[in-house]
Write a protein that holds these residues in place. Sequence first.
Motif, PDB file in Angstrom:
ATOM      1  N   GLY A 147      -0.062   5.499   3.095  1.00 27.58           N
ATOM      2  CA  GLY A 147      -1.201   4.419   1.927  1.00 27.58           C
ATOM      3  C   GLY A 147      -2.051   4.059   3.004  1.00 27.58           C
ATOM      4  N   PHE A 201       1.138  -1.133  -0.239  1.00 23.02           N
ATOM      5  CA  PHE A 201       0.204   0.012   0.288  1.00 23.02           C
ATOM      6  C   PHE A 201       0.841   0.876  -0.418  1.00 23.02           C
ATOM      7  CE2 PHE A 201      -2.303  -2.831   2.763  1.00 23.02           C
ATOM      8  CZ  PHE A 201      -3.559  -3.508   1.433  1.00 23.02           C
ATOM      9  N   GLY A 202       1.997   1.230   0.654  1.00 22.58           N
ATOM     10  CA  GLY A 202       3.022   2.813   0.675  1.00 22.58           C
ATOM     11  C   GLY A 202       3.186   2.839   2.180  1.00 22.58           C
ATOM     12  N   TYR A 225      -6.761   2.354   4.086  1.00 27.56           N
ATOM     13  CA  TYR A 225      -5.966   1.364   2.711  1.00 27.56           C
ATOM     14  C   TYR A 225      -5.997   2.443   0.818  1.00 27.56           C
ATOM     15  CZ  TYR A 225      -8.567  -2.804   1.371  1.00 27.56           C
ATOM     16  OH  TYR A 225      -9.276  -2.918   0.138  1.00 27.56           O
TER      17      TYR A 225
END
Length: 244
Positions: A52, A46-47, A94
């Motif tokens: 994220g 997701f980051g 997310y």
Amino acid sequence: MSDNTRIWDQVNTTDPSATNNFTGMGGFKGTAIKPTYLMRKATEVFGPCGEGWGWTVLEDRFDEGGPLQAPTKEWPDAPRINAKLHTLKIELWYLGKGGQKCTVQHYGHTPFVLLQQGKIITDWEAAKKSLTDAIGKCLQPLGFAADIHMGMFDDAAYVEAVRDEVALEKAEDKVEEEERQKQARLDYIQSVVDLLKGAQSANELKKIHDVAVKKLAARNDNKAVTRIAREYDEQRPRFQKEAA
């Protein structure tokens, strides 16, 4: 990889080095996942956390349970002390396709006041543990560590196969690691063939065959399974003659 399982397929296999075996209440045995590992996997997909993906606390409370200590005939002045459970509900979010914000809600629980080895104790890290529990439970429906939740870590052959996959992925010299694993495979197959040839009974022969096939099937090594099956078929007549 289908679109519906695009996240699941990235996170469903767990690195065995990120797990611990545990024995819970009633002797229940299972596999625990290191929380930092799950957070790293979430970050990979997701980051960075807070950018994220992340979470929002929706509920934070203590629930009272049954008595751990109460007055008795022998100790009428004993204070009544009840068990307490810390409960935390979070909403994990997310960024999905196109930057859409997606959410999953779940609870985390941790004993706060409890009886441990005959003593009443207070766990001052209950809040942190509840948060960790809640995050893991929110990630579970997305497929994180699905192989553990599906009971696949109960199969030693599966764990060994995953361990080799991870070792290859992490290896600085992938060619050298590939050669090591290829040689280990050949050595194992030869050892099984030798055991089959040396089996002293039909039951022993079948057990050697079944264990090897299960281990090789976990690696999708169909060629090796065929080789072991062929040797098994060649050895079976030895015991059929004895039975006759």
